[in-house]
Scaffold this motif. Structure first.
Motif, PDB file in Angstrom:
ATOM      1  N   ALA A   1       0.811  -1.217   0.000  1.00  0.00           N
ATOM      2  CA  ALA A   1       0.000   0.000   0.000  1.00  0.00           C
ATOM      3  C   ALA A   1       0.843   1.264   0.000  1.00  0.00           C
ATOM      4  O   ALA A   1       0.368   2.335  -0.392  1.00  0.00           O
ATOM      5  N   SER A   2       2.089   1.167   0.441  1.00  0.00           N
ATOM      6  CA  SER A   2       2.977   2.331   0.412  1.00  0.00           C
ATOM      7  C   SER A   2       3.614   2.535  -0.951  1.00  0.00           C
ATOM      8  O   SER A   2       4.145   3.619  -1.231  1.00  0.00           O
ATOM      9  N   GLU A   3       3.568   1.502  -1.797  1.00  0.00           N
ATOM     10  CA  GLU A   3       4.216   1.556  -3.104  1.00  0.00           C
ATOM     11  C   GLU A   3       3.240   1.524  -4.274  1.00  0.00           C
ATOM     12  O   GLU A   3       3.629   1.809  -5.410  1.00  0.00           O
ATOM     13  N   ARG A   4       1.996   1.165  -4.026  1.00  0.00           N
ATOM     14  CA  ARG A   4       1.003   1.046  -5.076  1.00  0.00           C
ATOM     15  C   ARG A   4      -0.284   1.758  -4.660  1.00  0.00           C
ATOM     16  O   ARG A   4      -0.568   1.900  -3.464  1.00  0.00           O
ATOM     17  N   PRO A   5      -1.102   2.193  -5.636  1.00  0.00           N
ATOM     18  CA  PRO A   5      -2.334   2.940  -5.313  1.00  0.00           C
ATOM     19  C   PRO A   5      -3.468   2.013  -4.877  1.00  0.00           C
ATOM     20  O   PRO A   5      -4.359   1.663  -5.651  1.00  0.00           O
ATOM     21  N   ILE A   6      -3.455   1.608  -3.631  1.00  0.00           N
ATOM     22  CA  ILE A   6      -4.463   0.694  -3.087  1.00  0.00           C
ATOM     23  C   ILE A   6      -5.646   1.507  -2.583  1.00  0.00           C
ATOM     24  O   ILE A   6      -5.495   2.405  -1.752  1.00  0.00           O
ATOM     25  N   ARG A   7      -6.836   1.182  -3.048  1.00  0.00           N
ATOM     26  CA  ARG A   7      -8.035   1.899  -2.591  1.00  0.00           C
ATOM     27  C   ARG A   7      -8.575   1.313  -1.290  1.00  0.00           C
ATOM     28  O   ARG A   7      -9.128   2.036  -0.462  1.00  0.00           O
ATOM     29  N   HIS A   8      -8.454   0.006  -1.112  1.00  0.00           N
ATOM     30  CA  HIS A   8      -8.975  -0.662   0.083  1.00  0.00           C
ATOM     31  C   HIS A   8      -7.863  -1.499   0.718  1.00  0.00           C
ATOM     32  O   HIS A   8      -7.417  -2.481   0.130  1.00  0.00           O
TER      33      HIS A   8
END
Length: 265
Positions: A155-162
């Motif tokens: 989540a710190s490296e990719r655009p995670i919505r959930h």
């Protein structure tokens, strides 16, 4: 004369204690990954899995639940967790998402030896692979215990919505220090999983599931992780649950389903 002899004995005993202490520190340092990772409880044959993701030095294997959905979930399991045991529950509670249960390297039927650097790199590769399989969908990430550190890195490296974190910690080094207060864990530990440093880079939604009787990740460590997050977090407490039986609580799966069914905007 007697006093001098007593001093020599005390000095000898002190030296012996120091040598013993340093020996234990050396043993902890040398054996630390055996004390952190417990893949031996999860191993299965490769032919029992139904997905394989090839890495330069290993093949990661796991299971796909409810294939063919537009949206997806990637689940990063806890230490000593056989992730395939949750296939039925995921199918029941998240029928609108395809769920990917890919075992950490060295776990399940995945190749290799676990380490922080390897698990974090693997997790990004798994995420990128799953996103490619669901180009029009939302790919949520769930991490439990050890897997929470892995999920937080993604989540710190990719655009995670959930993002869902189950019994998460601020850092493995901090948790280990609380369990071994007599030893300089901060100096000895190689694999630190510093989630409190990484979570602020997540700008999506966050759900944290916390066990009230967690003796593995004491509550202050989850609190410090939450304090590091810049956005609003949804926290669901399970006061009677422990670290290992949280998913058996009647409210566990409904909490996941409710969070993942809500609009992500």
């Amino acid at each position: 004369m007697a006093e001098r002899r007593a001093r020599r004995v005390m000095a000898w005993l002190l030296g012996l204690a120091i040598v013993a202490y340093l020996a234990v520190c050396a043993l902890l340092y040398a054996q630390q990954r055996r004390l952190i990772y417990f893949p031996q409880f999860t191993r299965v044959a490769a032919d029992q899995t139904d997905i394989a993701i090839t890495r330069p030095d290993a093949v990661l294997r796991g299971w796909v639940v409810t294939p063919g959905r537009r949206d997806a979930v990637i689940y990063f399991g806890g230490n000593a967790e056989a992730v395939d045991a949750s296939r039925g529950a995921f199918a029941e509670w998240l029928p609108d998402r395809t769920v990917y249960l890919v075992a950490h390297r060295g776990y399940g039927a995945s190749d290799g030896e676990p380490s922080e650097a390897a698990l974090l790199a693997d997790a990004l590769a798994v995420y990128d692979d799953i996103v490619h399989r669901h180009p029009e969908g939302d790919v949520a990430v769930i991490g439990r215990s050890l897997g929470s550190g892995v999920a937080t890195h993604v989540a710190s490296e990719r655009p995670i919505r959930h993002l869902v974190l189950v019994t998460p910690f601020d850092s493995l080094a901090a948790v280990a220090q609380s369990h071994y207060p007599a030893f300089p864990v901060g100096l000895l530990l190689k694999d630190r999983y510093d989630s409190a440093a990484r979570l602020p880079r997540h700008d999506g939604r966050l759900l944290v599931l916390r066990a009230g009787r967690d003796n593995v990740v004491p509550p202050p460590h989850t609190d410090r992780l939450l304090a590091s997050f810049k956005g609003p977090a949804q926290v669901v407490d399970f006061p009677r649950a422990s670290h290992d039986d949280l998913s058996s609580d009647p409210g566990y799966w409904p909490a996941l389903r409710t969070f993942l069914q809500r609009p992500g905007d």
